[in-house]
Design a protein around this motif. Structure first.
Motif, PDB file in Angstrom:
ATOM      1  N   CYS A   1       0.854  -1.195   0.000  1.00 11.63           N
ATOM      2  CA  CYS A   1       0.000   0.000   0.000  1.00 11.63           C
ATOM      3  C   CYS A   1       0.892   1.249   0.000  1.00 11.63           C
ATOM      4  O   CYS A   1       1.809   1.392   0.810  1.00 11.63           O
ATOM      5  CB  CYS A   1      -0.899  -0.005   1.230  1.00 11.63           C
ATOM      6  N   MET A   2       0.636   2.159  -0.941  1.00  8.83           N
ATOM      7  CA  MET A   2       1.417   3.385  -1.060  1.00  8.83           C
ATOM      8  C   MET A   2       0.776   4.504  -0.242  1.00  8.83           C
ATOM      9  O   MET A   2      -0.457   4.579  -0.131  1.00  8.83           O
ATOM     10  CB  MET A   2       1.515   3.799  -2.537  1.00  8.83           C
ATOM     11  N   ASP A   3       1.613   5.353   0.354  1.00  2.00           N
ATOM     12  CA  ASP A   3       1.085   6.503   1.084  1.00  2.00           C
ATOM     13  C   ASP A   3       0.438   7.489   0.120  1.00  2.00           C
ATOM     14  O   ASP A   3       0.896   7.687  -1.014  1.00  2.00           O
ATOM     15  CB  ASP A   3       2.205   7.198   1.855  1.00  2.00           C
ATOM     16  N   ILE A   4      -0.671   8.107   0.564  1.00  2.00           N
ATOM     17  CA  ILE A   4      -1.416   9.060  -0.249  1.00  2.00           C
ATOM     18  C   ILE A   4      -1.426  10.408   0.462  1.00  2.00           C
ATOM     19  O   ILE A   4      -1.762  10.487   1.656  1.00  2.00           O
ATOM     20  CB  ILE A   4      -2.859   8.563  -0.491  1.00  2.00           C
ATOM     21  N   ASP A   5      -1.071  11.435  -0.251  1.00  2.00           N
ATOM     22  CA  ASP A   5      -1.126  12.783   0.307  1.00  2.00           C
ATOM     23  C   ASP A   5      -2.521  13.371   0.100  1.00  2.00           C
ATOM     24  O   ASP A   5      -3.056  13.345  -1.019  1.00  2.00           O
ATOM     25  CB  ASP A   5      -0.087  13.688  -0.372  1.00  2.00           C
ATOM     26  N   TYR A   6      -3.136  13.857   1.181  1.00  2.00           N
ATOM     27  CA  TYR A   6      -4.464  14.462   1.071  1.00  2.00           C
ATOM     28  C   TYR A   6      -4.638  15.493   2.169  1.00  2.00           C
ATOM     29  O   TYR A   6      -3.938  15.499   3.187  1.00  2.00           O
ATOM     30  CB  TYR A   6      -5.561  13.400   1.163  1.00  2.00           C
ATOM     31  N   ASP A   7      -5.578  16.394   1.963  1.00  2.00           N
ATOM     32  CA  ASP A   7      -5.897  17.463   2.907  1.00  2.00           C
ATOM     33  C   ASP A   7      -6.912  16.935   3.905  1.00  2.00           C
ATOM     34  O   ASP A   7      -8.057  16.640   3.558  1.00  2.00           O
ATOM     35  CB  ASP A   7      -6.449  18.680   2.170  1.00  2.00           C
ATOM     36  N   GLU A   8      -6.499  16.770   5.157  1.00  2.00           N
ATOM     37  CA  GLU A   8      -7.375  16.194   6.171  1.00  2.00           C
ATOM     38  C   GLU A   8      -8.604  17.051   6.424  1.00  2.00           C
ATOM     39  O   GLU A   8      -9.627  16.551   6.915  1.00  2.00           O
ATOM     40  CB  GLU A   8      -6.596  15.997   7.475  1.00  2.00           C
ATOM     41  N   GLU A   9      -8.523  18.367   6.128  1.00  2.66           N
ATOM     42  CA  GLU A   9      -9.677  19.232   6.357  1.00  2.66           C
ATOM     43  C   GLU A   9     -10.723  19.079   5.249  1.00  2.66           C
ATOM     44  O   GLU A   9     -11.886  19.406   5.441  1.00  2.66           O
ATOM     45  CB  GLU A   9      -9.216  20.683   6.446  1.00  2.66           C
ATOM     46  N   LYS A  10     -10.311  18.580   4.088  1.00  2.00           N
ATOM     47  CA  LYS A  10     -11.254  18.444   2.980  1.00  2.00           C
ATOM     48  C   LYS A  10     -11.665  16.993   2.717  1.00  2.00           C
ATOM     49  O   LYS A  10     -12.712  16.737   2.120  1.00  2.00           O
ATOM     50  CB  LYS A  10     -10.626  19.012   1.703  1.00  2.00           C
ATOM     51  N   VAL A  11     -10.859  16.029   3.129  1.00  2.19           N
ATOM     52  CA  VAL A  11     -11.147  14.607   2.861  1.00  2.19           C
ATOM     53  C   VAL A  11     -11.548  13.922   4.148  1.00  2.19           C
ATOM     54  O   VAL A  11     -10.861  14.063   5.171  1.00  2.19           O
ATOM     55  CB  VAL A  11      -9.919  13.911   2.242  1.00  2.19           C
ATOM     56  N   GLU A  12     -12.641  13.209   4.121  1.00  2.00           N
ATOM     57  CA  GLU A  12     -13.147  12.491   5.305  1.00  2.00           C
ATOM     58  C   GLU A  12     -12.654  11.039   5.249  1.00  2.00           C
ATOM     59  O   GLU A  12     -12.869  10.328   4.271  1.00  2.00           O
ATOM     60  CB  GLU A  12     -14.666  12.517   5.330  1.00  2.00           C
ATOM     61  N   GLU A  13     -12.025  10.604   6.290  1.00  5.20           N
ATOM     62  CA  GLU A  13     -11.506   9.246   6.368  1.00  5.20           C
ATOM     63  C   GLU A  13     -12.500   8.335   7.075  1.00  5.20           C
ATOM     64  O   GLU A  13     -13.013   8.664   8.143  1.00  5.20           O
ATOM     65  CB  GLU A  13     -10.168   9.239   7.114  1.00  5.20           C
ATOM     66  N   VAL A  14     -12.831   7.176   6.476  1.00  6.80           N
ATOM     67  CA  VAL A  14     -13.810   6.232   7.063  1.00  6.80           C
ATOM     68  C   VAL A  14     -13.149   4.862   7.188  1.00  6.80           C
ATOM     69  O   VAL A  14     -12.160   4.561   6.517  1.00  6.80           O
ATOM     70  CB  VAL A  14     -15.080   6.122   6.188  1.00  6.80           C
ATOM     71  N   ALA A  15     -13.730   4.009   8.051  1.00 10.22           N
ATOM     72  CA  ALA A  15     -13.219   2.655   8.283  1.00 10.22           C
ATOM     73  C   ALA A  15     -14.271   1.632   7.856  1.00 10.22           C
ATOM     74  O   ALA A  15     -15.471   1.900   7.854  1.00 10.22           O
ATOM     75  CB  ALA A  15     -12.856   2.463   9.747  1.00 10.22           C
ATOM     76  N   LEU A  16     -13.811   0.438   7.496  1.00  5.02           N
ATOM     77  CA  LEU A  16     -14.703  -0.642   7.069  1.00  5.02           C
ATOM     78  C   LEU A  16     -15.227  -1.409   8.283  1.00  5.02           C
ATOM     79  O   LEU A  16     -14.520  -1.609   9.271  1.00  5.02           O
ATOM     80  CB  LEU A  16     -13.962  -1.602   6.140  1.00  5.02           C
ATOM     81  N   GLU A  17     -16.487  -1.873   8.180  1.00  4.85           N
ATOM     82  CA  GLU A  17     -17.106  -2.711   9.208  1.00  4.85           C
ATOM     83  C   GLU A  17     -17.465  -4.061   8.583  1.00  4.85           C
ATOM     84  O   GLU A  17     -17.552  -4.192   7.362  1.00  4.85           O
ATOM     85  CB  GLU A  17     -18.372  -2.030   9.759  1.00  4.85           C
ATOM     86  N   SER A  18     -17.686  -5.042   9.418  1.00  2.00           N
ATOM     87  CA  SER A  18     -18.098  -6.358   8.925  1.00  2.00           C
ATOM     88  C   SER A  18     -19.488  -6.258   8.298  1.00  2.00           C
ATOM     89  O   SER A  18     -20.346  -5.509   8.771  1.00  2.00           O
ATOM     90  CB  SER A  18     -18.128  -7.380  10.068  1.00  2.00           C
ATOM     91  N   ALA A  19     -19.725  -7.025   7.236  1.00  2.95           N
ATOM     92  CA  ALA A  19     -21.004  -6.957   6.520  1.00  2.95           C
ATOM     93  C   ALA A  19     -21.340  -8.310   5.922  1.00  2.95           C
ATOM     94  O   ALA A  19     -20.486  -9.201   5.808  1.00  2.95           O
ATOM     95  CB  ALA A  19     -20.950  -5.888   5.428  1.00  2.95           C
ATOM     96  N   ASP A  20     -22.616  -8.463   5.540  1.00  2.00           N
ATOM     97  CA  ASP A  20     -23.115  -9.668   4.880  1.00  2.00           C
ATOM     98  C   ASP A  20     -23.719  -9.242   3.553  1.00  2.00           C
ATOM     99  O   ASP A  20     -24.571  -8.356   3.504  1.00  2.00           O
ATOM    100  CB  ASP A  20     -24.173 -10.357   5.743  1.00  2.00           C
ATOM    101  N   VAL A  21     -23.289  -9.874   2.461  1.00  2.00           N
ATOM    102  CA  VAL A  21     -23.777  -9.478   1.151  1.00  2.00           C
ATOM    103  C   VAL A  21     -25.285  -9.684   1.017  1.00  2.00           C
ATOM    104  O   VAL A  21     -25.951  -9.052   0.187  1.00  2.00           O
ATOM    105  CB  VAL A  21     -23.024 -10.267   0.050  1.00  2.00           C
ATOM    106  N   LYS A  22     -25.870 -10.550   1.863  1.00  3.61           N
ATOM    107  CA  LYS A  22     -27.313 -10.763   1.819  1.00  3.61           C
ATOM    108  C   LYS A  22     -28.087  -9.521   2.276  1.00  3.61           C
ATOM    109  O   LYS A  22     -29.275  -9.384   1.989  1.00  3.61           O
ATOM    110  CB  LYS A  22     -27.700 -11.953   2.708  1.00  3.61           C
TER     111      LYS A  22
END
Length: 417
Positions: free
Chosen positions: A362-383
């Motif tokens: 995974c490569m580091d990505i430069d972004y503006d933390e004030e303009k880009v919202e960072e989210v995390a993945l949760e467990s899910a079921d395709v059903k």
């Protein structure tokens, strides 16, 4: 609508009759095509309605229940049976009685008319004894036995005839007797029922139970539902060719191997480490041999094959032996499942090391933390896909408008004075 016996024997002449020395063959002289008409008192070219009218008149006169001559009534019934059927009548008019009996247009060879009415009665061509029923037994066999071959001894019990057999006098060996029942004035129905004296066998005999031990040879490579036959060892019955005893192979399910044709399939779950770095796997085969299955240097076992299919490899000549040629074997297929690490198994040091070792980290990505919202993945079921939003929690505050009065979606109405 016949009694029993051979009603057409009264119309036969000389060697061309059914009981003559010709064996049912058509005589060389011209066939008699008028005798049936004479029996009903008709001319050969009469209308079809005249046949029915003449039969009713003569049947009433000669019916045995009315004191008539049974011999004459059989002749009348036999003549009517042929002449009332346009197809049979046409054959009789052209070729005579034997053409009707042969069931063919003068050439013979068709189904015997007497066989249809009397269950194989008099006048039947020589066809040999009928064959008895086969007896089938399921034979449950393990996959190991089908791979290696095996001989098992099985005991069966069968009925065998003791002494000589004698023909039943009640049904004359036919197994059935004929009965007449009057259904209307001048109309009778002939019924065929099983002979009670011989139980439909046609012959009487003594039987006993015999225990016989059979050696059943399960050959290498035999398949599910394949049959192993022992000729002429079923129950013996008088005047009947003895049937066979048939064992039907029933392949039992195996805990490790799955079989299809001459190929075998086995499943293997490996770790991500083994999938990437290689594995060794010791397998005990169906013949007790142990084979070592290894991955090739640099080979990567993927989580799935093309288009989402399972990832499969194979080993040549380690499947089932071919039936009839056991030296030629199928393939052993291996279906792989890659087990990935669980959450918490990867610490920072391991992650850092893998990033350095594995390609495409995974490569580091430069972004503006004030303009880009960072989210995390949760467990899910395709059903659950498509069930999100307010619909997934039992409805929300902004349901669609409803046309039903008083409903939850009823809006504010404007009132004009």
């Amino acid at each position: 609508m016949f009694f029993g016996g051979d009603p057409f024997e009264h119309f036969a002449h000389g060697g061309g009759g059914r009981g003559g020395g010709g064996g049912g063959r058509r005589p060389s002289q011209a066939a008699d095509t008028t005798k049936l008409y004479e029996t009903l008192g008709l001319e050969k070219g009469c209308e079809q309605a005249a046949v029915k009218k003449a039969y009713r008149k003569l049947a009433i006169k000669h019916h045995p229940d009315k004191g008539g001559d049974e011999h004459k009534f059989k002749e009348i019934s036999a003549a009517y049976e042929v002449l009332s059927d346009p197809e049979k009548r046409a054959k009789y008019d052209k070729f005579g009685l034997e053409a009707v009996n042969d069931g063919g247009g003068g050439g013979g060879g068709g189904e015997d008319l007497f066989s249809m009415f009397f269950g194989g009665g008099r006048g039947r061509r020589e066809q040999g004894p009928r064959r008895g029923d086969d007896v089938q037994h399921p034979l449950k066999v393990s996959l190991e036995d089908l791979y290696n071959g095996k001989t098992v001894k099985l005991a069966v019990h069968r009925s065998v005839i003791v002494g000589e057999t004698s023909q039943c006098q009640t049904c004359d060996g036919q197994g059935v007797v004929m009965e007449l029942r009057q259904i209307a004035l001048g109309m009778v129905q002939q019924m065929q029922r099983r002979c009670k004296d011989c139980g439909g066998q046609g012959y009487a005999c003594e039987t006993k139970k015999e225990r016989k031990v059979l050696e059943v040879n399960i050959e290498k490579g035999m398949r599910h539902n394949q049959k192993i036959t022992f000729r002429g060892l079923a129950d013996e019955k008088p005047n009947v060719e003895t049937g066979d005893i048939v064992f039907v192979v029933q392949e039992k399910e195996h805990t490790t191997f799955k079989r299809k044709g001459a190929d075998l399939l086995i499943s293997k779950t490996i770790s991500l480490n083994e999938a990437l770095c290689g594995f060794k796997w010791l397998v005990t085969h169906l013949d007790g041999r142990q084979i070592l299955i290894t991955s090739k240097p640099g080979e990567v076992i993927k989580a799935e094959g093309p288009n989402g299919t399972p990832y499969v490899k194979c080993v040549d000549n380690e499947g089932m032996p071919s039936h009839g040629n056991p030296f030629v074997k199928g393939k052993l297929y291996v279906l792989f499942r890659v087990e990935f690490p669980s959450d918490g198994d990867m610490d920072d040091a391991t992650t850092t090391a893998l990033k350095k070792l594995l390609p495409n980290p995974c490569m580091d990505i430069d972004y503006d933390e004030e303009k880009v919202e960072e989210v995390a993945l949760e467990s899910a079921d395709v059903k659950s896909f498509g069930k999100g939003g307010a619909a997934g929690v039992g409805g929300g505050a902004y349901d669609e408008d409803s046309d039903n009065e008083g409903g939850p979606g009823q809006g504010v109405q404007c009132q004009q004075s």
